[in-house]
Design a protein around this motif. Sequence first.
Motif, PDB file in Angstrom:
ATOM      1  N   TRP A  17      24.501  16.241 -42.702  1.00 38.07           N
ATOM      2  CA  TRP A  17      23.157  16.934 -42.620  1.00 38.07           C
ATOM      3  C   TRP A  17      23.454  18.519 -42.936  1.00 38.07           C
ATOM      4  O   TRP A  17      24.724  18.901 -42.863  1.00 38.07           O
ATOM      5  N   SER A  18      22.430  19.036 -43.564  1.00 38.56           N
ATOM      6  CA  SER A  18      22.428  20.559 -44.108  1.00 38.56           C
ATOM      7  C   SER A  18      22.316  21.397 -42.747  1.00 38.56           C
ATOM      8  O   SER A  18      21.905  20.708 -41.647  1.00 38.56           O
ATOM      9  N   GLN A  19      22.592  22.692 -42.833  1.00 42.37           N
ATOM     10  CA  GLN A  19      22.065  23.535 -41.633  1.00 42.37           C
ATOM     11  C   GLN A  19      20.496  23.357 -41.361  1.00 42.37           C
ATOM     12  O   GLN A  19      20.349  23.351 -40.163  1.00 42.37           O
ATOM     13  N   GLU A  45      16.173  21.610 -37.686  1.00 42.39           N
ATOM     14  CA  GLU A  45      15.005  20.679 -37.508  1.00 42.39           C
ATOM     15  C   GLU A  45      15.283  19.784 -36.287  1.00 42.39           C
ATOM     16  O   GLU A  45      14.541  19.687 -35.567  1.00 42.39           O
ATOM     17  N   VAL A  46      16.227  19.007 -36.239  1.00 41.48           N
ATOM     18  CA  VAL A  46      16.723  18.190 -35.345  1.00 41.48           C
ATOM     19  C   VAL A  46      16.722  18.611 -34.010  1.00 41.48           C
ATOM     20  O   VAL A  46      16.486  18.029 -33.036  1.00 41.48           O
ATOM     21  N   SER A  47      17.551  19.799 -34.146  1.00 46.62           N
ATOM     22  CA  SER A  47      17.905  20.385 -32.629  1.00 46.62           C
ATOM     23  C   SER A  47      16.924  21.153 -32.030  1.00 46.62           C
ATOM     24  O   SER A  47      16.818  21.510 -30.835  1.00 46.62           O
ATOM     25  N   LEU A  60      17.338  28.236 -37.926  1.00 40.52           N
ATOM     26  CA  LEU A  60      18.215  28.166 -39.061  1.00 40.52           C
ATOM     27  C   LEU A  60      19.376  29.015 -38.813  1.00 40.52           C
ATOM     28  O   LEU A  60      20.565  29.264 -38.969  1.00 40.52           O
ATOM     29  N   ARG A  61      18.800  30.371 -38.528  1.00 42.34           N
ATOM     30  CA  ARG A  61      19.538  31.645 -38.542  1.00 42.34           C
ATOM     31  C   ARG A  61      20.495  31.200 -37.138  1.00 42.34           C
ATOM     32  O   ARG A  61      21.583  31.722 -37.470  1.00 42.34           O
TER      33      ARG A  61
END
Length: 164
Positions: A19-21, A26-28, A32-33
Motif C-alpha cells: 500500500w502507498s501512504q 483511504e482504508v484507515s 494522508l498528513r
Amino acid sequence: MEMELNKEALKTQRDSRAWSQTQLAEVSGLSLRTIQRVEKTGVASQESAKSLAAVYECAITDLVIQKDPPLLESKFSFRKMSSKAKIIHVFVALPVLTVALYLYWTGHSSTAWVSMLRDAIFSSSISEDRLDKISFLILVLVVGLPSLIPGTIYDLVNKQGAFE
C-alpha cells in the motif's frame, strides 16, 4: 493521549500489503498528513493507533514501542552485586538448602508442609515422579530464595553493588 508507535513495524505492515501512504489513509479513514506524521515520528493518538491496528488486523500492542523493564529491575541486578554479597549468598544458601533437602529426602516430618502445599496447588492426577519434582522445586524456592536476603541487605545497607 499520545502513544509511541514502532515506526519500522508501521512501515513493514504497510509495505507487506504493497500500500502507498495514500491507500493506507483511504482504508484507515485517517488523513494522508496523519499517516505521514505517524510514520515519520512514531507518535499517534489512541484513535489513530486503533485505526491502524484495525486496518493491519493486529493488536495495538504489536505497534507500540516496548518500554524498558520496570524501575525495580533496572535499579537492582545480581550482576552488579558486590562480591561480599555474593559470598554471603553462598554461605547462607548452601547450608540452608543442604539441610532442607536432607530433611526432605529422608522423609522428616518437618518437611510435610512441602507435600501439603504441592497437593493444594497441583492436581493429584499428575504422575508421582512429576509430583516429586514439583515438591523439590517448591522446597528450593521457598527455602532458597529467602536465604538470599542477607547478601541483598548487606549491599543495601552499604549502598554498593546492586544498589549503586
